[in-house]
Structures are given as C-alpha cells and as structure tokens.
Design a protein around this motif. Sequence first.
Motif, short mmCIF file in Angstrom:
data_model
loop_
_atom_site.label_atom_id
_atom_site.label_comp_id
_atom_site.label_asym_id
_atom_site.label_seq_id
_atom_site.Cartn_x
_atom_site.Cartn_y
_atom_site.Cartn_z
N LEU A 231 34.60 50.69 26.44
CA LEU A 231 35.64 50.02 27.20
C LEU A 231 36.14 48.81 26.44
O LEU A 231 35.33 48.07 25.84
N SER A 232 37.43 48.59 26.46
CA SER A 232 38.03 47.43 25.82
C SER A 232 39.09 46.87 26.77
O SER A 232 39.96 47.60 27.25
N PHE A 233 39.01 45.56 27.04
CA PHE A 233 39.89 44.92 28.01
C PHE A 233 40.50 43.67 27.40
O PHE A 233 39.79 42.81 26.89
N LYS A 234 41.83 43.58 27.42
CA LYS A 234 42.54 42.38 26.98
C LYS A 234 43.14 41.73 28.22
O LYS A 234 43.97 42.32 28.91
N ASN A 235 42.71 40.50 28.49
CA ASN A 235 43.18 39.82 29.70
C ASN A 235 44.49 39.07 29.45
O ASN A 235 45.04 39.08 28.36
N MET A 236 44.98 38.41 30.49
CA MET A 236 46.27 37.73 30.42
C MET A 236 46.27 36.54 29.47
O MET A 236 47.34 36.08 29.06
N ASP A 237 45.09 36.05 29.09
CA ASP A 237 45.00 34.95 28.13
C ASP A 237 44.85 35.46 26.69
O ASP A 237 44.69 34.66 25.77
N GLY A 238 44.86 36.78 26.51
CA GLY A 238 44.74 37.36 25.18
C GLY A 238 43.32 37.56 24.71
O GLY A 238 43.10 38.00 23.58
N TYR B 206 45.64 45.12 28.71
CA TYR B 206 45.26 46.54 28.71
C TYR B 206 43.80 46.71 29.06
O TYR B 206 42.98 45.80 28.93
N LEU B 207 43.49 47.92 29.48
CA LEU B 207 42.13 48.40 29.66
C LEU B 207 42.10 49.76 28.99
O LEU B 207 42.79 50.68 29.44
N ASN B 208 41.37 49.87 27.90
CA ASN B 208 41.26 51.12 27.16
C ASN B 208 39.88 51.70 27.37
O ASN B 208 38.88 50.97 27.29
#
Length: 108
Positions: free
Chosen positions: A85-92, A73-75
């Motif tokens: 801004l908050s970003f969760k990448n594919m590695d968690g 996600y990108l919140n």
Amino acid sequence: MIIDFIQIQKLKFDQYAQKIMAKPECFLDFGSVSDFYKSAWLNDFPMATTWSVSGLDDGAEQFYISIQYKNQYLNLDIQQTIWSLSFKNMDGEIFKQKVLRHHRPEFF
C-alpha cells in the motif's frame, strides 16, 4: 467565514485512506476485480475521486488498484501473499506499508 470545500474533500480522502491503511484486511479481501468495483466503501471517498484496476479478473490473485483525488492517491498492489500500500496525503507526505495477505479458507 470562507469555507474551502476542496480542502474539506482532501481531508475526507486522507481520513478514509488512513482508515484503509490501518486495517486493509477489512477493505481489500475480495474474490475478483469486479468485486472491487462493487465495493460499497468506494462511495465513502469524496465525489470526483477516481479509481482504476489493472490485472486479470482471475480470482484476484494479482492486480493493481489506484484511487486518486486531485494530487492525493492510495495505490494498492495486490499479490498472492502480500499487499503493498502507498498513500500520498494532502500535504504531499507518502506512507508505504506491506501486509501479509490472509487467504480465506476454501471449502469443497
């Protein structure tokens, strides 16, 4: 050779979210919530990416945007003077930042 199309799409999401995190002022400076939905850059995310906005369409002073693909996600929390801004990448991994919001000059 097996091609993992979902992995490719996850990588694409990460790359584009990182681009937004690096220069949010190039993406997040719009005048209303409806302008967000018209943003051409939304089409650069992988197909099946979803987004939603909460808040009043009152000149884009305060609202919350969530852009998601699978578990990533990108919140974006847009306030009058600051973007969170908050970003969760594919590695968690989760990355957060706050950016001072620069207002466009108003001409009368």
